[in-house]
Design a protein around this motif. Structure first.
Motif, mmCIF file in Angstrom:
data_model
loop_
_atom_site.group_PDB
_atom_site.id
_atom_site.type_symbol
_atom_site.label_atom_id
_atom_site.label_comp_id
_atom_site.label_asym_id
_atom_site.label_seq_id
_atom_site.Cartn_x
_atom_site.Cartn_y
_atom_site.Cartn_z
ATOM 1 N N GLN A 1 -1.938 -11.546 9.142
ATOM 2 C CA GLN A 1 -2.172 -11.040 7.873
ATOM 3 C C GLN A 1 -1.952 -9.402 7.971
ATOM 4 O OE1 GLN A 1 -5.819 -12.814 7.111
ATOM 5 N NE2 GLN A 1 -5.060 -14.547 6.103
ATOM 6 N N LYS A 2 -2.606 -8.744 9.031
ATOM 7 C CA LYS A 2 -2.274 -7.284 9.335
ATOM 8 C C LYS A 2 -0.983 -7.039 9.215
ATOM 9 C CE LYS A 2 -3.817 -3.568 12.120
ATOM 10 N NZ LYS A 2 -4.179 -3.298 13.329
ATOM 11 N N ILE B 1 1.708 -8.546 8.009
ATOM 12 C CA ILE B 1 2.183 -8.762 6.579
ATOM 13 C C ILE B 1 2.146 -7.354 5.648
ATOM 14 C CG2 ILE B 1 2.154 -10.266 4.342
ATOM 15 C CD1 ILE B 1 1.707 -12.405 6.594
ATOM 16 N N HIS B 2 0.588 -7.192 5.794
ATOM 17 C CA HIS B 2 0.061 -5.979 4.849
ATOM 18 C C HIS B 2 0.688 -4.868 5.097
ATOM 19 C CE1 HIS B 2 -3.108 -3.241 2.914
ATOM 20 N NE2 HIS B 2 -3.050 -4.467 2.234
ATOM 21 N N LEU C 1 4.419 -4.865 3.889
ATOM 22 C CA LEU C 1 4.573 -4.656 2.396
ATOM 23 C C LEU C 1 4.126 -3.438 1.789
ATOM 24 C CD1 LEU C 1 2.923 -8.315 1.211
ATOM 25 C CD2 LEU C 1 5.128 -7.621 1.208
ATOM 26 N N SER C 2 3.446 -2.535 2.601
ATOM 27 C CA SER C 2 2.958 -1.267 2.370
ATOM 28 C C SER C 2 3.946 -0.233 2.172
ATOM 29 C CB SER C 2 1.728 -0.951 3.122
ATOM 30 O OG SER C 2 0.726 -1.719 2.913
ATOM 31 N N TYR D 1 -8.520 -4.222 8.335
ATOM 32 C CA TYR D 1 -8.108 -4.985 9.261
ATOM 33 C C TYR D 1 -8.826 -4.513 10.540
ATOM 34 C CZ TYR D 1 -4.831 -6.960 6.074
ATOM 35 O OH TYR D 1 -4.314 -7.364 5.085
ATOM 36 N N LEU E 1 -0.066 -4.427 -3.977
ATOM 37 C CA LEU E 1 0.799 -5.448 -3.250
ATOM 38 C C LEU E 1 0.781 -6.658 -3.878
ATOM 39 C CD1 LEU E 1 -0.295 -4.164 0.398
ATOM 40 C CD2 LEU E 1 1.658 -3.331 -1.011
ATOM 41 N N LEU F 1 -1.622 -14.858 2.409
ATOM 42 C CA LEU F 1 -0.635 -13.698 3.185
ATOM 43 C C LEU F 1 -1.315 -12.640 4.002
ATOM 44 C CD1 LEU F 1 2.762 -13.940 1.525
ATOM 45 C CD2 LEU F 1 1.929 -14.935 3.527
#
Lengths: 153, 362
Positions: free
Chosen positions: A145-146, A148-149, A152-153, B125, B180, B231
């Motif tokens: 998840q990290k 992916i984030h 996308l950023s 995170y 996002l 996601l």
């Protein structure tokens, strides 16, 4: 009027440059989609494996958590290298084996790696804390998840 | 003779320090405080501090709202006495972490009940460590480790828009304020004015939804909510519902049961009533005799030859039933004449029937 050999060479070089440029652009845009598709698949595989966690070998495995910036890929490779395996025969051996095999497939590059110019010194896999399969999978999902984030950023 | 008494006296000397240690340990054990004033603590006070320090602290709940700020709150009314609990927080990096005090407390009835953290203090995170503490009893504290990526709640979707893809196909689209889009999944609910329940459909990573066939006679309502899952995080809480958006015809707003009543029940009921009245009329016609009219009086002579019942339409049975079948036996009643008068004068002989009718014959 026939073109001279020198002109012909220039024309061929120009065409090759245009062609390669087109291919590079196409591959980079496809690469980003491929990365997201693959990451989405991995999230799904981890969620499926969590349903079979009681049939996995209970041995503790290196489970990176709170990974340093730019060490995410290295940490993810630690998850892939871990010896996650079946413990007992419960009728789901085939599906679990397929899922574990799918986890180990190579990740396509992401745009964040292309931006990174210098290599970070990251921890080795054995330096990470070891955890049982349930928490191993939770931490793996958290790292995905990290990543992916960040992508996308 | 001193020799045998030496071990005895040494034993006595040994007992004294042991007694002192025993006394000290009874004072130090409950509080663990090596301060010199520990000796002055009374038993009840040490028991009280023991109770407070073992009282559990309320759980801290943290939520990150759309990635813009975070609220960490606790139930301040659970404390036996009003206490301004303090909150410290930090992020776990390798095996250690530094904590800092909350910079913006929230209050409930003038008691601290939460902490507001700005965007700059949010790292989704990294493991978020939060520590709640009783300032009166520093040993009374509770630490929690949280994964903020699982605690993100986005704002409700906005700008819901409907458009026709074809004659019967509808597309709903919306926008989210979270930067996002791919991090969010959505839940679309819709119903028509003929439906009592919502129909729902989950939509992942895209901000549009297609409804393949719609009835132009119905009025549809749509609404959407979003979640930070799966996601970029594993949040369980959905956002609030968006404002609803409508599509379709206002005409069919009528209740279908009312329509069925108007279209079916009333005409059928009316027909039934008319038919029933007709049958009643026919029955009455058969059973009730006609009143003879004077216009047809000469028919009584010419056609029916004086047969009254045939002419009037009264059936023979009815005519016979109207004949009296009662015979009275007449009872002779005579009046006793007063003295001096000859019998036979006066009113004459009277006949009285058992029914009480008086028949007088002169």
């Amino acid at each position: 009027m026939r073109p001279s050999p020198g002109n012909m060479e220039r024309i061929v070089i120009c065409l090759m440059v245009i062609f390669l440029g087109t291919m590079a652009h196409k591959s980079s845009s496809q690469g980003q989609d491929r990365f997201m598709i693959r990451m989405s698949q991995l999230i799904d595989i981890v969620d499926q494996l969590k349903n079979y966690v009681n049939e996995l070998d209970p041995a503790f495995l290196p489970a990176p958590d709170d990974v340093k910036e730019h060490c995410e890929r290295s940490a993810f490779s630690c998850f892939q290298k871990a010896q996650l395996k079946l413990a007992k025969t419960g009728g789901n051996e085939k599906i679990i084996s397929v899922l574990i095999k799918q986890l180990k497939r190579k990740l396509p590059p992401s745009n964040t790696e292309k931006k990174q110019k210098h290599k970070q010194t990251c921890q080795s896999c054995n330096a990470y804390e070891k955890k049982p399969p349930r928490e191993f999978l939770e931490r793996m999902k958290s790292l995905l998840q990290k990543m992916i984030h960040q992508h996308l950023s | 003779m001193l020799k045998p008494s030496l071990p005895l006296s040494s034993l006595l000397f040994l007992q004294l320090p042991l007694l002192g240690v025993g006394l000290n340990s009874t004072v130090l054990k409950p509080s663990g405080n090596e301060d010199t004033t520990a000796d002055s603590f009374s038993t009840s006070e040490t028991l009280e501090s023991l109770n407070i320090s073992t009282l559990p602290l309320p759980e801290v709940q943290c939520f990150v709202f759309n990635g813009e700020y975070m609220n960490c709150t606790w139930n301040s009314s659970s404390e036996p006495q009003p206490t301004n609990l303090t909150l410290q927080y930090g992020y776990k990096n390798s095996d250690n972490y530094k904590v800092q005090e909350c910079g913006h407390y929230k209050f409930s009835k003038e008691i601290t009940s939460g902490c507001w953290l700005p965007k700059s203090e949010i790292r989704l995170y990294e493991t978020f460590v939060v520590r709640l503490q009783d300032p009166r009893e520093p040993r009374r504290q509770m630490e929690q480790k949280l994964k903020l990526q699982n605690l993100v709640i986005p704002w409700a979707p906005e700008n819901l828009t409907l458009r026709n893809l074809s004659e019967s196909q509808l597309e709903l689209s919306w926008k989210n304020r979270y930067a996002l889009d791919h991090c969010l999944q959505h839940l679309v609910q819709y119903r028509s004015d003929w439906d009592s329940n919502w129909t729902e459909q989950q939509v992942d990573h895209k901000q549009s939804f297609s409804l393949p066939s719609v009835d132009g006679q119905k009025l549809y309502t749509f609404r959407v909510r979003s979640r930070f899952n799966p996601l970029c995080g594993s949040a369980q809480h959905w956002s609030k519902w968006s404002h609803p958006v409508y599509w379709g015809s206002n005409i069919s707003k009528e209740n279908p049961w009312l329509f069925i009543t108007k279209a079916v029940l009333i005409p059928v009921g009316s027909m039934g009533l008319i038919i029933s009245l007709f049958f009643v009329y026919c029955w009455l016609e058969r059973t009730m005799p006609r009143i003879p009219t004077l216009k047809n009086l000469e028919d009584l002579i010419t056609e029916y030859h004086g047969n009254f019942s045939a002419w009037s339409g009264v059936s023979k049975g009815l005519a016979e039933s109207l004949q009296p079948d009662y015979n009275e036996r007449l009872c002779h009643v005579s009046e006793v004449p007063p003295k001096g008068e000859a019998p036979g004068r006066g009113l004459g002989t009277s006949l009285v029937s058992p029914t009480g009718f008086l028949h007088v014959t002169p």
